[in-house]
Motif scaffolding. Structure first.
Motif, mmCIF file in Angstrom:
data_model
loop_
_atom_site.group_PDB
_atom_site.id
_atom_site.type_symbol
_atom_site.label_atom_id
_atom_site.label_comp_id
_atom_site.label_asym_id
_atom_site.label_seq_id
_atom_site.Cartn_x
_atom_site.Cartn_y
_atom_site.Cartn_z
ATOM 1 N N ARG A 129 0.831 -1.214 0.000
ATOM 2 C CA ARG A 129 0.000 0.000 0.000
ATOM 3 C C ARG A 129 0.860 1.257 0.000
ATOM 4 O O ARG A 129 0.516 2.247 -0.639
ATOM 5 N N ARG A 133 0.682 4.064 -2.717
ATOM 6 C CA ARG A 133 0.435 5.442 -2.275
ATOM 7 C C ARG A 133 1.391 6.403 -2.957
ATOM 8 O O ARG A 133 1.008 7.452 -3.460
ATOM 9 N N GLY A 148 -12.935 4.769 -6.523
ATOM 10 C CA GLY A 148 -12.476 4.332 -5.213
ATOM 11 C C GLY A 148 -13.527 3.499 -4.521
ATOM 12 O O GLY A 148 -14.638 3.334 -5.022
ATOM 13 N N LYS A 151 -14.372 3.090 2.512
ATOM 14 C CA LYS A 151 -13.667 2.305 3.519
ATOM 15 C C LYS A 151 -14.267 2.504 4.913
ATOM 16 O O LYS A 151 -14.303 1.587 5.721
ATOM 17 N N ASN A 152 -14.714 3.742 5.186
ATOM 18 C CA ASN A 152 -15.230 4.051 6.521
ATOM 19 C C ASN A 152 -16.177 5.244 6.433
ATOM 20 O O ASN A 152 -15.999 6.110 5.580
ATOM 21 N N PHE A 159 -14.367 8.014 4.203
ATOM 22 C CA PHE A 159 -12.999 7.790 3.757
ATOM 23 C C PHE A 159 -13.040 6.790 2.617
ATOM 24 O O PHE A 159 -13.643 5.724 2.737
ATOM 25 N N VAL A 160 -12.428 7.173 1.510
ATOM 26 C CA VAL A 160 -12.471 6.371 0.295
ATOM 27 C C VAL A 160 -11.074 5.865 -0.029
ATOM 28 O O VAL A 160 -10.113 6.641 -0.050
ATOM 29 N N ASP A 161 -10.962 4.547 -0.237
ATOM 30 C CA ASP A 161 -9.676 3.934 -0.583
ATOM 31 C C ASP A 161 -9.420 4.141 -2.069
ATOM 32 O O ASP A 161 -10.173 3.675 -2.913
ATOM 33 N N ILE A 165 -4.321 4.748 -0.936
ATOM 34 C CA ILE A 165 -4.321 5.994 -0.171
ATOM 35 C C ILE A 165 -5.751 6.328 0.218
ATOM 36 O O ILE A 165 -6.689 6.057 -0.538
ATOM 37 N N ASP A 166 -5.938 6.885 1.412
ATOM 38 C CA ASP A 166 -7.282 7.256 1.862
ATOM 39 C C ASP A 166 -7.590 8.692 1.462
ATOM 40 O O ASP A 166 -6.803 9.615 1.733
ATOM 41 N N LEU A 168 -10.609 11.799 1.669
ATOM 42 C CA LEU A 168 -11.781 12.205 2.426
ATOM 43 C C LEU A 168 -12.817 12.805 1.485
ATOM 44 O O LEU A 168 -12.545 13.770 0.772
#
Length: 204
Positions: A129, A133, A148, A151-152, A159-161, A165-166, A168
């Motif tokens: 990762r 990144r 993407g 993710k959360n 939060f988008v993978d 990389i995350d 926002l």
């Protein structure tokens, strides 16, 4: 002399073939040299594991069973331990789904006396990762449209993978209409297309 049972994995064994053996006994009751191919394989595997541990290289193993607190992994004939916390970035709920799978691992601990080996798949994933990144940050520019995976979810956004990389996605950028919580529009695991508004290279 080597027991025939030690060649079960070599059905095509023939005269003239070369194999590693370990001298178990210099002379048995009949005056023969007693050898073991299995012990030679284990010694070779142990040497290879130690070399990988000292150099920080990746090894490949097959997950063979579930045990208390983690999984047992076969690495070239050696049984090693993969703790539950080291299976993935997010510890999985059901460990048995991994049994039978082949993965790459890093060795995080070796105990020579007990011949204990502790592995991590999580470190391999984190290294991959980190590389993704860096590649992403080198190529991404403001205004790019990219895909993407959610993710959360939090009160202020999602939060988008994005390939390691995350990113926002703020709640105010999800819809033209007002929404009270991101869960009204999105769910974890959902794929979506987003537009890059800003990039902070220092904070990644």
């Amino acid at each position: 002399l080597v027991s025939l049972s030690e060649f079960r994995d070599m059905p095509d064994l023939g005269i003239g073939d070369s194999v590693d053996v370990y001298v178990e006994q210099q002379e048995d009751a009949r005056g023969q040299l007693v050898l073991s191919r299995r012990k030679a394989k284990l010694l070779r595997a142990w040497e290879s594991i130690r070399d990988s541990y000292e150099n920080g290289t990746v090894i490949t193993g097959t997950i063979i069973s579930k045990t208390k607190g983690g999984l047992i992994v076969d690495c070239s004939g050696l049984e090693t331990f993969l703790p539950g916390s080291q299976i993935d970035i997010i510890p999985p709920k059901e460990l048995s789904t991994y049994v039978g799978q082949v993965h790459d691992f890093k060795i995080v601990k070796i105990n020579d006396e007990r011949q204990n080996i502790v592995l991590s798949r999580r470190e391999v994933i984190e290294d991959e990762r980190a590389e993704l990144r860096e590649q992403f940050l080198r190529s991404a520019t403001i205004g790019d449209k990219i895909k993407g995976t959610v993710k959360n979810l939090t009160d202020f956004g999602a939060f988008v993978d994005l390939a390691g990389i995350d990113g926002l996605l703020h709640i105010t950028d999800m819809s033209w209409r007002r929404i009270n919580h991101p869960s009204e529009m999105l769910h974890i695991g959902q794929e979506l297309e987003v537009l890059i508004l800003d990039i902070d290279n220092d904070k990644q």
